[in-house]
Design a protein around this motif. Structure first.
Motif, PDB file in Angstrom:
ATOM      1  N   VAL A 189      29.423  25.262  45.982  1.00 54.68           N
ATOM      2  CA  VAL A 189      29.021  24.991  44.600  1.00 54.68           C
ATOM      3  C   VAL A 189      28.415  26.199  43.883  1.00 54.68           C
ATOM      4  N   SER A 190      28.302  27.353  44.548  1.00 57.82           N
ATOM      5  CA  SER A 190      27.698  28.514  43.905  1.00 57.82           C
ATOM      6  C   SER A 190      28.633  29.082  42.831  1.00 57.82           C
ATOM      7  N   ARG A 191      28.114  30.014  42.037  1.00 59.01           N
ATOM      8  CA  ARG A 191      28.863  30.610  40.933  1.00 59.01           C
ATOM      9  C   ARG A 191      28.826  32.128  41.002  1.00 59.01           C
ATOM     10  N   HIS A 192      29.818  32.757  40.387  1.00 59.18           N
ATOM     11  CA  HIS A 192      29.896  34.212  40.276  1.00 59.18           C
ATOM     12  C   HIS A 192      30.012  34.529  38.782  1.00 59.18           C
ATOM     13  N   ILE A 193      29.273  35.531  38.329  1.00 64.59           N
ATOM     14  CA  ILE A 193      29.372  35.956  36.927  1.00 64.59           C
ATOM     15  C   ILE A 193      29.943  37.373  36.891  1.00 64.59           C
ATOM     16  N   ASN A 194      31.014  37.551  36.126  1.00 64.31           N
ATOM     17  CA  ASN A 194      31.665  38.851  35.964  1.00 64.31           C
ATOM     18  C   ASN A 194      30.877  39.681  34.959  1.00 64.31           C
ATOM     19  N   TYR A 213      38.201  36.630  32.116  1.00 63.77           N
ATOM     20  CA  TYR A 213      36.953  36.099  32.674  1.00 63.77           C
ATOM     21  C   TYR A 213      35.795  37.102  32.616  1.00 63.77           C
ATOM     22  N   TYR A 214      35.960  38.158  31.830  1.00 64.71           N
ATOM     23  CA  TYR A 214      34.878  39.134  31.665  1.00 64.71           C
ATOM     24  C   TYR A 214      33.673  38.459  31.011  1.00 64.71           C
ATOM     25  N   GLN A 215      32.490  38.709  31.571  1.00 61.38           N
ATOM     26  CA  GLN A 215      31.232  38.150  31.088  1.00 61.38           C
ATOM     27  C   GLN A 215      31.187  36.623  31.191  1.00 61.38           C
ATOM     28  N   LYS A 216      32.044  36.057  32.027  1.00 62.45           N
ATOM     29  CA  LYS A 216      32.068  34.599  32.187  1.00 62.45           C
ATOM     30  C   LYS A 216      31.701  34.219  33.611  1.00 62.45           C
ATOM     31  N   GLN A 217      31.221  33.010  33.731  1.00 61.60           N
ATOM     32  CA  GLN A 217      30.885  32.450  35.041  1.00 61.60           C
ATOM     33  C   GLN A 217      32.139  31.860  35.658  1.00 61.60           C
ATOM     34  N   VAL A 218      32.370  32.180  36.919  1.00 63.35           N
ATOM     35  CA  VAL A 218      33.543  31.695  37.642  1.00 63.35           C
ATOM     36  C   VAL A 218      33.048  30.935  38.860  1.00 63.35           C
ATOM     37  N   GLY A 219      33.543  29.718  39.024  1.00 60.54           N
ATOM     38  CA  GLY A 219      33.161  28.923  40.191  1.00 60.54           C
ATOM     39  C   GLY A 219      33.923  29.341  41.435  1.00 60.54           C
ATOM     40  N   HIS A 220      33.799  28.544  42.453  1.00 60.11           N
ATOM     41  CA  HIS A 220      34.523  28.789  43.700  1.00 60.11           C
ATOM     42  C   HIS A 220      35.559  27.698  43.887  1.00 60.11           C
ATOM     43  N   PRO A 221      36.653  28.004  44.496  1.00 60.74           N
ATOM     44  CA  PRO A 221      37.016  29.302  45.055  1.00 60.74           C
ATOM     45  C   PRO A 221      37.468  30.273  43.967  1.00 60.74           C
ATOM     46  N   HIS A 222      37.376  31.562  44.313  1.00 61.92           N
ATOM     47  CA  HIS A 222      37.864  32.600  43.411  1.00 61.92           C
ATOM     48  C   HIS A 222      38.370  33.791  44.210  1.00 61.92           C
ATOM     49  N   ARG A 226      39.399  41.149  42.584  1.00 61.87           N
ATOM     50  CA  ARG A 226      40.434  42.191  42.555  1.00 61.87           C
ATOM     51  C   ARG A 226      39.931  43.377  41.755  1.00 61.87           C
ATOM     52  N   PRO A 227      40.497  44.551  42.018  1.00 64.60           N
ATOM     53  CA  PRO A 227      40.130  45.718  41.209  1.00 64.60           C
ATOM     54  C   PRO A 227      40.591  45.543  39.764  1.00 64.60           C
ATOM     55  N   THR A 228      39.866  46.180  38.866  1.00 64.76           N
ATOM     56  CA  THR A 228      40.227  46.206  37.450  1.00 64.76           C
ATOM     57  C   THR A 228      40.248  47.665  37.010  1.00 64.76           C
ATOM     58  N   GLU A 229      40.576  47.917  35.777  1.00 64.03           N
ATOM     59  CA  GLU A 229      40.620  49.306  35.292  1.00 64.03           C
ATOM     60  C   GLU A 229      39.253  49.975  35.341  1.00 64.03           C
ATOM     61  N   ASP A 230      38.179  49.173  35.337  1.00 62.13           N
ATOM     62  CA  ASP A 230      36.840  49.754  35.282  1.00 62.13           C
ATOM     63  C   ASP A 230      36.035  49.621  36.578  1.00 62.13           C
ATOM     64  N   ALA A 231      36.577  48.993  37.602  1.00 65.28           N
ATOM     65  CA  ALA A 231      35.818  48.844  38.856  1.00 65.28           C
ATOM     66  C   ALA A 231      36.741  48.460  40.004  1.00 65.28           C
ATOM     67  N   TYR A 254      35.722  46.662  42.448  1.00 61.59           N
ATOM     68  CA  TYR A 254      35.287  45.367  42.938  1.00 61.59           C
ATOM     69  C   TYR A 254      34.315  44.761  41.938  1.00 61.59           C
ATOM     70  N   GLY A 255      34.240  43.454  41.922  1.00 55.79           N
ATOM     71  CA  GLY A 255      33.244  42.773  41.102  1.00 55.79           C
ATOM     72  C   GLY A 255      33.837  41.735  40.174  1.00 55.79           C
ATOM     73  N   TYR A 256      35.118  41.908  39.797  1.00 55.90           N
ATOM     74  CA  TYR A 256      35.756  40.953  38.898  1.00 55.90           C
ATOM     75  C   TYR A 256      36.410  39.850  39.724  1.00 55.90           C
ATOM     76  N   ALA A 257      36.159  38.599  39.331  1.00 54.19           N
ATOM     77  CA  ALA A 257      36.733  37.451  40.040  1.00 54.19           C
ATOM     78  C   ALA A 257      37.442  36.525  39.072  1.00 54.19           C
ATOM     79  N   GLU A 258      38.520  35.925  39.557  1.00 52.42           N
ATOM     80  CA  GLU A 258      39.269  34.926  38.806  1.00 52.42           C
ATOM     81  C   GLU A 258      39.355  33.660  39.638  1.00 52.42           C
ATOM     82  N   PRO A 259      39.284  32.485  38.994  1.00 55.97           N
ATOM     83  CA  PRO A 259      39.362  31.242  39.763  1.00 55.97           C
ATOM     84  C   PRO A 259      40.734  31.063  40.398  1.00 55.97           C
ATOM     85  N   ILE A 260      40.738  30.421  41.551  1.00 61.66           N
ATOM     86  CA  ILE A 260      41.981  30.028  42.225  1.00 61.66           C
ATOM     87  C   ILE A 260      41.845  28.556  42.596  1.00 61.66           C
ATOM     88  N   ASP A 261      42.958  27.930  42.897  1.00 64.74           N
ATOM     89  CA  ASP A 261      42.941  26.522  43.282  1.00 64.74           C
ATOM     90  C   ASP A 261      42.343  26.345  44.668  1.00 64.74           C
TER      91      ASP A 261
END
Length: 167
Positions: free
Chosen positions: A92-97, A106-115, A118-123, A125-132
């Motif tokens: 039930v925890s959350r990740h914030i990009n 999902y930049y600056q948004k809260q993403v639940g789990h699972p997620h 992946r790398p992005t143009e600016d980092a 690590y650290g960016y997450a996207e939700p998955i099923d």
């Protein structure tokens, strides 16, 4: 603090075909006196026919304390000891990009789990996207595909008390 590598290093390493020759996942209990129980595994990787120190799959698993909650499961591709691609199912925890993914959905948004991280143009690590939500074996297949790992042992969770390990 997590190691960081450049975005180019992360993307170049991900693009390479990687292979894990381990015949099975050797889970190690982190601390047998803690409840809930926690396990980790590290699987070395080869790329271009060579083992690369600092390149490995890092797995962690922790049983939930609460009935009805999912156990915690994390799968990460480590490049020079830096997490690059990862799948996290932490209940039930959350990740914030906050520091990665400028311009992405999902930049600056809260993403639940699972997620999935992946790398992005600016980092790297650290960016997450939700998955099923999926089974651990389905997460493993997804992780191997996204991390470009062409060979790895079948996935299994750690054996718990009362279970026999015949691996």
């Amino acid at each position: 603090k997590a190691n960081r590598i450049s975005v180019d290093e992360a993307l170049n390493a991900i693009a390479l075909d990687k292979f894990c020759d381990a015949p099975f996942i050797d889970w190690v209990e982190s601390n047998s006196k803690r409840t809930p129980r926690q396990f980790t595994a590290r699987l070395p990787l080869k790329a271009e026919g060579e083992f690369n120190e600092g390149w490995y799959i890092q797995l962690s698993y922790k049983q939930t304390r609460y009935a009805g909650d999912r156990d915690k499961l994390c799968m990460g591709l480590m490049i020079d000891h830096a997490r690059t691609i990862a799948i996290d199912d932490n209940g039930v925890s959350r990740h914030i990009n906050t520091n990665a993914g400028l311009g992405l959905p999902y930049y600056q948004k809260q993403v639940g789990h699972p997620h999935c991280h992946r790398p992005t143009e600016d980092a790297c690590y650290g960016y997450a996207e939700p998955i099923d939500t999926a089974t651990p074996e389905e997460y493993w297949t997804m992780f191997l595909s996204r991390a470009n790992i062409k060979k790895a042992p079948p996935f299994h969770l750690p054996r718990l008390q009362g279970e026999l390990n015949y691996d």
